[in-house]
Design an enzyme around this catalytic site. Structure first.
Site, PDB file in Angstrom:
ATOM      1  N   GLY A 186      -8.978-159.897  95.586  1.00  0.00           N
ATOM      2  CA  GLY A 186      -9.352-159.756  96.998  1.00  0.00           C
ATOM      3  C   GLY A 186     -10.207-160.921  97.454  1.00  0.00           C
ATOM      4  O   GLY A 186     -11.180-160.743  98.190  1.00  0.00           O
ATOM      5  N   TYR A 230     -14.873-143.322  99.164  1.00  0.00           N
ATOM      6  CA  TYR A 230     -15.398-144.623  98.722  1.00  0.00           C
ATOM      7  C   TYR A 230     -16.471-144.430  97.648  1.00  0.00           C
ATOM      8  O   TYR A 230     -16.470-145.103  96.614  1.00  0.00           O
ATOM      9  CB  TYR A 230     -15.954-145.358  99.941  1.00  0.00           C
ATOM     10  CG  TYR A 230     -16.489-146.732  99.665  1.00  0.00           C
ATOM     11  CD1 TYR A 230     -15.626-147.812  99.492  1.00  0.00           C
ATOM     12  CD2 TYR A 230     -17.866-146.975  99.586  1.00  0.00           C
ATOM     13  CE1 TYR A 230     -16.125-149.086  99.251  1.00  0.00           C
ATOM     14  CE2 TYR A 230     -18.369-148.236  99.348  1.00  0.00           C
ATOM     15  CZ  TYR A 230     -17.493-149.299  99.183  1.00  0.00           C
ATOM     16  OH  TYR A 230     -17.992-150.555  98.940  1.00  0.00           O
TER      17      TYR A 230
HETATM   18  P1  NAP Z   1     -13.381-156.977 102.894  1.00  0.00           P
HETATM   19  O1  NAP Z   1     -13.900-158.093 103.726  1.00  0.00           O
HETATM   20  O2  NAP Z   1     -12.789-155.790 103.574  1.00  0.00           O
HETATM   21  O3  NAP Z   1     -12.323-157.586 101.849  1.00  0.00           O
HETATM   22  C1  NAP Z   1     -11.647-156.745 100.969  1.00  0.00           C
HETATM   23  C2  NAP Z   1     -10.696-157.576 100.151  1.00  0.00           C
HETATM   24  O4  NAP Z   1      -9.999-156.679  99.264  1.00  0.00           O
HETATM   25  C3  NAP Z   1      -9.622-158.292 100.991  1.00  0.00           C
HETATM   26  O5  NAP Z   1      -9.379-159.564 100.444  1.00  0.00           O
HETATM   27  C4  NAP Z   1      -8.411-157.392 100.812  1.00  0.00           C
HETATM   28  O6  NAP Z   1      -7.166-158.053 100.949  1.00  0.00           O
HETATM   29  C5  NAP Z   1      -8.627-156.975  99.351  1.00  0.00           C
HETATM   30  N1  NAP Z   1      -7.764-155.850  98.990  1.00  0.00           N
HETATM   31  C6  NAP Z   1      -7.741-154.594  99.505  1.00  0.00           C
HETATM   32  N2  NAP Z   1      -6.765-153.864  98.930  1.00  0.00           N
HETATM   33  C7  NAP Z   1      -6.164-154.678  98.013  1.00  0.00           C
HETATM   34  C8  NAP Z   1      -5.093-154.526  97.114  1.00  0.00           C
HETATM   35  N3  NAP Z   1      -4.403-153.372  97.004  1.00  0.00           N
HETATM   36  N4  NAP Z   1      -4.759-155.562  96.303  1.00  0.00           N
HETATM   37  C9  NAP Z   1      -5.433-156.739  96.384  1.00  0.00           C
HETATM   38  N5  NAP Z   1      -6.433-156.964  97.252  1.00  0.00           N
HETATM   39  C10 NAP Z   1      -6.800-155.946  98.057  1.00  0.00           C
HETATM   40  O7  NAP Z   1     -14.513-156.387 101.938  1.00  0.00           O
HETATM   41  P2  NAP Z   1     -15.894-157.016 101.401  1.00  0.00           P
HETATM   42  O8  NAP Z   1     -16.972-156.511 102.267  1.00  0.00           O
HETATM   43  O9  NAP Z   1     -15.746-158.479 101.152  1.00  0.00           O
HETATM   44  O10 NAP Z   1     -16.037-156.229 100.012  1.00  0.00           O
HETATM   45  C11 NAP Z   1     -15.853-156.855  98.770  1.00  0.00           C
HETATM   46  C12 NAP Z   1     -16.364-155.915  97.696  1.00  0.00           C
HETATM   47  O11 NAP Z   1     -17.748-155.619  97.931  1.00  0.00           O
HETATM   48  C13 NAP Z   1     -15.653-154.551  97.677  1.00  0.00           C
HETATM   49  O12 NAP Z   1     -15.514-154.121  96.346  1.00  0.00           O
HETATM   50  C14 NAP Z   1     -16.609-153.645  98.426  1.00  0.00           C
HETATM   51  O13 NAP Z   1     -16.446-152.289  98.069  1.00  0.00           O
HETATM   52  C15 NAP Z   1     -17.950-154.214  97.958  1.00  0.00           C
HETATM   53  N6  NAP Z   1     -19.066-153.899  98.843  1.00  0.00           N
HETATM   54  C16 NAP Z   1     -19.114-154.372 100.114  1.00  0.00           C
HETATM   55  C17 NAP Z   1     -20.211-154.064 100.914  1.00  0.00           C
HETATM   56  C18 NAP Z   1     -20.348-154.596 102.314  1.00  0.00           C
HETATM   57  O14 NAP Z   1     -21.340-154.225 102.976  1.00  0.00           O
HETATM   58  N7  NAP Z   1     -19.443-155.438 102.807  1.00  0.00           N
HETATM   59  C19 NAP Z   1     -21.245-153.245 100.419  1.00  0.00           C
HETATM   60  C20 NAP Z   1     -21.161-152.767  99.113  1.00  0.00           C
HETATM   61  C21 NAP Z   1     -20.069-153.108  98.331  1.00  0.00           C
HETATM   62  P3  NAP Z   1      -6.322-158.090 102.369  1.00  0.00           P
HETATM   63  O15 NAP Z   1      -6.930-159.207 103.165  1.00  0.00           O
HETATM   64  O16 NAP Z   1      -4.925-158.329 101.934  1.00  0.00           O
HETATM   65  O17 NAP Z   1      -6.528-156.750 103.021  1.00  0.00           O
END
Ligand code: NAP
Length: 230
Positions: A12, A154
């Site tokens: 991702g 989640y």
């Molecule tokens: P994001 O901007 O929504 O990005 C999510 C990424 O995951 C995207 O590249 C998406 O690809 C990819 N993805 C989703 N389903 C997939 C699949 N089936 N196969 C391959 N790739 C897939 O999220 P983020 O905020 O950067 O989060 C990154 C990590 O940090 C996650 O594990 C999230 O749970 C964790 N996290 C985030 C926060 C926050 O506040 N943002 C807080 C705590 C933890 P597409 O572009 O193709 O959809």
């Protein structure tokens, strides 16, 4: 030819925190593999990041695509030092409100996706002198926050991911593979939204530190470079 640089694969990695982890490690002269489910986005992100980054397609929900990707990485780079299980989807609803099908989708992506990816890349990781699996978890996956409500599917996925970290770290205790969970905090991405207090740079910081720091202890949950409670 085997890569002389440290090799990291981030799932991702086409946007958000994953892309920033990729950017920071490329800046430290690591060979970065940008994994994304859309091939053109993987390639485009790798080009943006530069430093010979490589765009790789696989979907963490599609076992065959992971298997194919693991073969390709072994053939092309002959090594993998760090795997970052970052790909995930969110869901805000309470656990009794959210549709069963949606729970399945969230668990399949966030938990099973990390398990599938780890299983297929583990044989290559085991060949590294100092390998690490970094599971991107969340404060919402901590037992200490479960009663706060919201984000039901989640939270379940991240509690499961934390359990997977502990179990894997224990099974791999006598090997060269360390396993961590980490929380990036609440970060301004598509998932975190624009009101989140943290930048992607801050959100990526601890993952980059866990990839590069020598004195980090396997089987722990980290935030801001410190061990936190499960
Ligand atoms: P994001 O901007 O929504 O990005 C999510 C990424 O995951 C995207 O590249 C998406 O690809 C990819 N993805 C989703 N389903 C997939 C699949 N089936 N196969 C391959 N790739 C897939 O999220 P983020 O905020 O950067 O989060 C990154 C990590 O940090 C996650 O594990 C999230 O749970 C964790 N996290 C985030 C926060 C926050 O506040 N943002 C807080 C705590 C933890 P597409 O572009 O193709 O959809």
């Amino acid at each position: 030819m085997s890569s002389t640089k440290h090799v990291v694969l981030i799932t991702g990695a086409n946007r958000g925190i994953g892309k920033e982890i990729a950017r920071q490690l490329a800046g430290k002269d690591w060979q970065v593999i940008v994994a994304a489910r859309d091939h053109s986005k993987a390639v485009q992100t790798a080009q943006e990041i530069g430093s010979d980054s490589f765009g790789l397609q696989f979907d963490v929900q599609d076992e065959k695509s992971i298997q194919k990707a693991a073969i390709l990485v072994e053939e092309k780079f002959k090594r993998l030092d760090v795997l970052v299980n970052n790909a995930a989807i969110g869901d805000d609803d309470n656990i009794l409100k959210v549709e069963l099908e949606r729970i399945m989708q969230v668990l399949d992506t966030n938990l099973m996706g990390s398990i599938r990816t780890s299983k297929y890349f583990l044989p290559l990781l085991k060949k590294s002198d100092d390998a690490r699996i970094i599971n991107i978890s969340s404060d919402l996956g901590s037992w200490t926050t479960l009663k706060n409500g919201g984000y039901g599917a989640y939270r379940l996925s991240k509690v499961g991911l934390n359990a997977f970290t502990i179990m894997m770290a224990s099974e791999l205790e006598r090997t060269n593979v360390k396993v961590f969970s980490m929380s990036p905090g609440w970060v301004r991405t598509d998932m975190g939204g624009k009101n989140a207090p943290r930048s992607v740079e801050k959100g990526a910081e601890t993952a980059v530190w866990l990839a590069t720091e020598s004195k980090v202890v396997s089987g722990n949950f980290y935030k801001d470079k410190k061990v936190i409670d499960w």
